[in-house]
Scaffold this motif. Structure first.
Motif, PDB file in Angstrom:
ATOM      1  N   THR A  98       0.920   3.983  -2.974  1.00 27.62           N
ATOM      2  CA  THR A  98       0.502   5.354  -2.711  1.00 27.62           C
ATOM      3  C   THR A  98       1.532   6.350  -3.233  1.00 27.62           C
ATOM      4  N   THR A 106       0.833  -1.204   0.000  1.00 32.95           N
ATOM      5  CA  THR A 106       0.000   0.000   0.000  1.00 32.95           C
ATOM      6  C   THR A 106       0.866   1.252   0.000  1.00 32.95           C
ATOM      7  N   PHE A 157      -9.450   3.392  -0.777  1.00 29.14           N
ATOM      8  CA  PHE A 157      -8.485   2.449  -0.200  1.00 29.14           C
ATOM      9  C   PHE A 157      -9.228   1.434   0.670  1.00 29.14           C
TER      10      PHE A 157
END
Length: 372
Positions: free
Chosen positions: A79, A75, A94
């Motif tokens: 990002t 993640t 998300f």
């Protein structure tokens, strides 16, 4: 070059684009893939509907997703890529508490809007991060609603919890403990499992000896389904299983082959098969048009409603679309934007209801609603 510089550069560039780019990191493979895919399907259903009608100020909405397999480090790298490579206008959709927590330092130190994450975590609902706007109700509210119903309507006092051994599970554990403490109750038993595994055997052993009347389930759909099946096999008593919304109720019922007896579901949106609801009817129609192979689900319905809310806020902006204008319009959105599903910006979230339901004849029937 600092991360902060990247953030401001990305936000500035995205204003000049011919499209409004939103980005997400979510599980598209692995044992939680159903959840991530449903979020994408629901959101893209409404974004496609919007784009087919000219978009927003002539700009199309582009929704970029990267697979993180529900692993926090993925993640984090996703990002960074969304911000530095894709120049996203906002982060949207998300999935997961541990995954979102990993990117909190990036979000907190930036001005980039972080909208509608699929988690009820408390750390997203503070005054310290004004660029975070949640769509869904919190886990604190979901657990309070479940305990309120079970204690008042079912006269239950013996509670156990089955939870994921990470930040998500901890959020649920604390919320449940607080809800019980408010009513002078304590947990009778607890059992955990490791994220992204089906290792539930130890949890069953820990819980079964306590003979609880209700088990709160703070997990994802596959391990939760295996847990319910095994407990029903080993413990014949009619205890009530109570999964919170993150479990992905439709996927759970798929895993359980539609056997919903003794399961009390917590939802953050009403059921999608309410044909008295304009939003539900619109969702089913658009889903059938844009994704004819996909079945409706509470997760994709919630993502659809969140996407519609985002588009409504964007369309309300006069002049140049900027992140600050967007956040302001979301926070002051009209309460009746979603027909009979009221939106009120409170506690850093727009929805403030919890719906409890049973699964009967292939549908989620609401049996109780709580306002927060």
């Amino acid at each position: 070059m600092s991360v902060i510089f990247f953030f401001f550069t990305a936000s500035y560039k995205s204003m000049e684009k011919n499209s409004i780019i939103l980005g997400a990191s979510l599980p598209l493979t692995g044992i939680n893939s159903h959840l991530g895919k449903d979020v994408v399907v629901g959101a893209n259903t409404y974004f496609s509907h919007t784009n087919a009608r000219g978009g927003v100020q002539g700009k199309k909405i582009e929704f970029i997703q990267y697979d993180d397999k529900y692993e926090p480090e993925n993640t984090f790298s996703n990002t960074i890529k969304l911000i530095t490579k894709d120049d996203v206008f906002a982060l949207f959709g998300f999935v997961g508490t541990p995954t979102v927590k990993r990117v909190m330092p990036l979000i907190a130190e930036s001005n980039i809007p972080f909208i509608a994450p699929y988690t009820g975590a408390s750390f997203l609902r503070t005054k310290d991060t004004p660029n975070i706007i949640n769509f869904r109700s919190s886990y604190t509210e979901e657990l309070d609603a479940l305990v309120e119903y079970l204690t008042k309507q079912k006269n239950i006092s013996r509670f156990a919890i089955f939870y994921q051994n990470d930040d998500y599970g901890e959020e649920g554990y604390i919320a449940l403990s607080n809800a019980l403490s408010k009513r002078n109750l304590t947990l009778s038993a607890e059992g955990t499992y490791k994220r992204n595994t089906l290792s539930i055997r130890h949890a069953i052993h820990e819980i079964e000896t306590a003979k609880p009347e209700a088990i709160i389930l703070v997990g994802s759909y596959k391990p939760t389904a295996r847990f319910i099946e095994k407990v029903k096999e080993q413990i014949p008593s009619k205890m009530i299983f109570c999964p919170i919304s993150f479990v992905n109720a439709d996927a759970l019922m798929g895993e359980l082959h539609g056997k919903g007896d003794n399961i009390l579901f917590s939802q953050t949106v009403p059921s999608y098969d309410d044909f008295y609801s304009k939003e539900a009817t619109e969702y089913l129609k658009n889903l059938a048009f844009y994704y004819p192979e996909e079945k409706p689900s509470l997760v994709s319905y919630e993502a659809y409603l969140a996407a519609k809310t985002v588009v409504t806020a964007l369309k309300a902006i006069n002049g140049i679309i900027t992140p600050s204008k967007f956040l302001d319009k979301l926070k002051h959105i009209a309460p009746q934007t979603l027909d009979n599903i009221p939106l009120v910006y409170h506690n850093a979230q727009l929805l403030n209801q919890v719906y409890l339901s049973n699964y009967v004849n292939g549908k989620f029937e609401i049996i109780q609603k709580y306002e927060y």
